[in-house]
Design an enzyme around this catalytic site. Structure first.
Site, PDB file in Angstrom:
ATOM      1  N   ASP A  89      37.978  39.846  44.558  1.00 39.84           N
ATOM      2  CA  ASP A  89      38.484  39.915  45.939  1.00 39.84           C
ATOM      3  C   ASP A  89      38.233  41.283  46.604  1.00 39.84           C
ATOM      4  OD1 ASP A  89      39.423  37.438  45.236  1.00 39.84           O
ATOM      5  OD2 ASP A  89      41.497  38.082  44.954  1.00 39.84           O
ATOM      6  N   SER A 144      47.935  42.606  38.295  1.00 40.83           N
ATOM      7  CA  SER A 144      47.888  43.153  36.931  1.00 40.83           C
ATOM      8  C   SER A 144      48.205  44.647  36.939  1.00 40.83           C
ATOM      9  CB  SER A 144      46.492  42.946  36.333  1.00 40.83           C
ATOM     10  OG  SER A 144      46.086  41.625  36.527  1.00 40.83           O
TER      11      SER A 144
HETATM   12  O1  F6P Z   1      42.040  36.883  42.603  1.00 42.56           O
HETATM   13  C1  F6P Z   1      40.881  36.229  42.224  1.00 42.56           C
HETATM   14  C2  F6P Z   1      40.886  34.800  42.697  1.00 42.56           C
HETATM   15  O2  F6P Z   1      39.690  34.203  42.263  1.00 42.56           O
HETATM   16  C3  F6P Z   1      41.077  34.605  44.197  1.00 42.56           C
HETATM   17  O3  F6P Z   1      39.896  34.812  44.923  1.00 42.56           O
HETATM   18  C4  F6P Z   1      41.587  33.186  44.238  1.00 42.56           C
HETATM   19  O4  F6P Z   1      42.381  32.965  45.401  1.00 42.56           O
HETATM   20  C5  F6P Z   1      42.434  33.098  42.997  1.00 42.56           C
HETATM   21  O5  F6P Z   1      41.969  34.108  42.110  1.00 42.56           O
HETATM   22  C6  F6P Z   1      42.395  31.771  42.289  1.00 42.56           C
HETATM   23  O6  F6P Z   1      43.268  31.835  41.216  1.00 42.56           O
HETATM   24  P1  F6P Z   1      43.347  30.737  40.083  1.00 42.56           P
HETATM   25  O7  F6P Z   1      42.091  30.824  39.257  1.00 42.56           O
HETATM   26  O8  F6P Z   1      44.557  31.114  39.299  1.00 42.56           O
HETATM   27  O9  F6P Z   1      43.443  29.406  40.756  1.00 42.56           O
END
Ligand code: F6P
Length: 368
Positions: free
Chosen positions: A136, A108
């Protein structure tokens, strides 16, 4: 009379508990300065579609307690293209909005950097500030991102529950936690839960090395004079081997090497999106509020292409200066943030090297 200035607030990427605190603070501070405030629905997808909703102080009443984001979020691959960003810039111009505050993680913030690039903006006036929000904790030049503390607490609570049932049955549990390529959540919660082993991508272990480390941990625990009631292994999702495959390979090795008995029976638990939800912790509410405040103050002062950051110990690195509005916050150049983020996720930042080194040093200690 000059028309009131306006600012649009947007949350983007994976939601993080505490985003609402930032939305609330930004709305209240901008409104108090006499600015019109708009929320953009569903991140950059909504920005491209011109999905602006006016935000008044009453609209943000009570949201500080809520997880997720009241504005909605999205991932927007179109933003990677010049054409995709042109559409977003046109939508802002059509509404007469010259200020944008984006609350989100590294993708972002990269989007915000590209959106505000002078060579793409031309004569359009657009001032932007970012606020780091991602469980993260992989955004550069900030000690902490919004959502990390709540995610750590959620993992600790889940692992404490898992430890109860694991101890009752004398089992080994491998718990996978989110974090994309970053092992931060796994490392911190590994310590906070008293885990026997922490697996994370940055250690550079091969798949065979990961299997060996798990087998060694279980066998070592079984051989102790007083074996532990359970073995807990925290695995970051960025480790290349899937948790199911890891279990299968470990089970195979254990059945070949080891007699039946305690700790040999393994179970896995992938916490997944549970880690991203829930009411924000007090720290995330404060962090969101303070970073939202500092970010809007920067926009009010006519600053641009910065990220409000949580100040870490020591003098600020190049491209970062302490905020005049809050001595615990700093304002970091957005370009410098993205560079440091690349080093963090690529594993060549001194911080990541230090974390990896410390875990290599304490691995045997955790097992004892
Ligand atoms: O970046 C945050 C996060 O929760 C990561 O820890 C994870 O790999 C990813 O997003 C999961 O993304 P989505 O919700 O798009 O599957």
């Amino acid at each position: 009379m000059m028309p009131a200035k306006s600012v649009a607030l947007l949350t983007s990427g994976g939601d993080a508990p505490g985003m609402n605190a930032a939305i609330r603070a930004a709305t209240l501070v901008a409104h108090a300065a006499g600015w019109r405030v708009y929320g953009v629905q569903h991140g950059y997808v909504g920005l491209r579609a011109g999905a602006f909703v006016p935000l008044a102080p009453t609209d943000v009443h009570g949201i500080v307690r809520e997880g997720g984001t009241v504005l909605g979020s999205a991932r927007c691959p179109e933003f990677l293209t010049r054409e995709g960003r042109d559409t977003a810039r046109r939508a802002l111009a059509a509404e007469g909005i010259e200020h944008l505050l984006v609350i989100g993680g590294n993708g972002s913030l990269a989007g915000l950097h590209a959106l505000s690039a002078p060579e793409e903006l031309g004569s359009q006036r657009l001032l932007v500030v970012g606020v780091p929000a991602s469980i993260d904790n992989d955004v550069g030049l900030t000690g902490l991102s919004i959502g990390v503390d709540t995610a750590m607490n959620t993992i600790v609570e889940a692992c404490d529950k898992i430890a109860d049932t694991a101890s009752a049955h004398g089992r080994t549990f491998i718990v996978e936690v989110m974090g994309r390529d970053s092992g931060y959540l796994a490392m911190t919660t590994g310590i906070a839960t008293g885990a026997d082993l922490v697996l994370f991508r940055e250690s550079g272990r091969t798949e065979d090395d990961v299997v060996d480390a798990v087998v060694r941990t279980i066998e070592g625990a079984r051989l102790r004079a007083v074996p532990p009631k359970r073995v807990l292994i925290i695995k970051a999702e960025g480790v290349a081997i899937t948790t199911e495959r890891l279990k299968a390979r470990v089970d195979e090795r254990l059945s070949a090497n080891t007699e039946a008995g305690l700790l040999k029976e393994t179970r896995v638990s992938v916490l997944g999106h549970i880690v991203r939800g829930g009411r924000p912790s007090a720290l995330d509410r404060l962090l969101g509020s303070r970073l939202g405040f500092v970010a809007v103050k920067a926009l009010l002062a006519g600053q641009t292409r910065l990220m409000a950051a949580w100040h870490t110990a020591g003098p600020p690195p190049p491209g970062v200066r302490v905020s005049a509005s809050d001595p615990h916050c700093s304002l970091a150049d957005l370009g410098a943030v993205l560079e440091e983020t690349r080093r963090l996720t690529g594993g060549d930042s001194p911080l990541v090297r230090w974390r990896t080194h410390v875990f290599a040093e304490i691995e045997d200690i955790l097992r004892s």
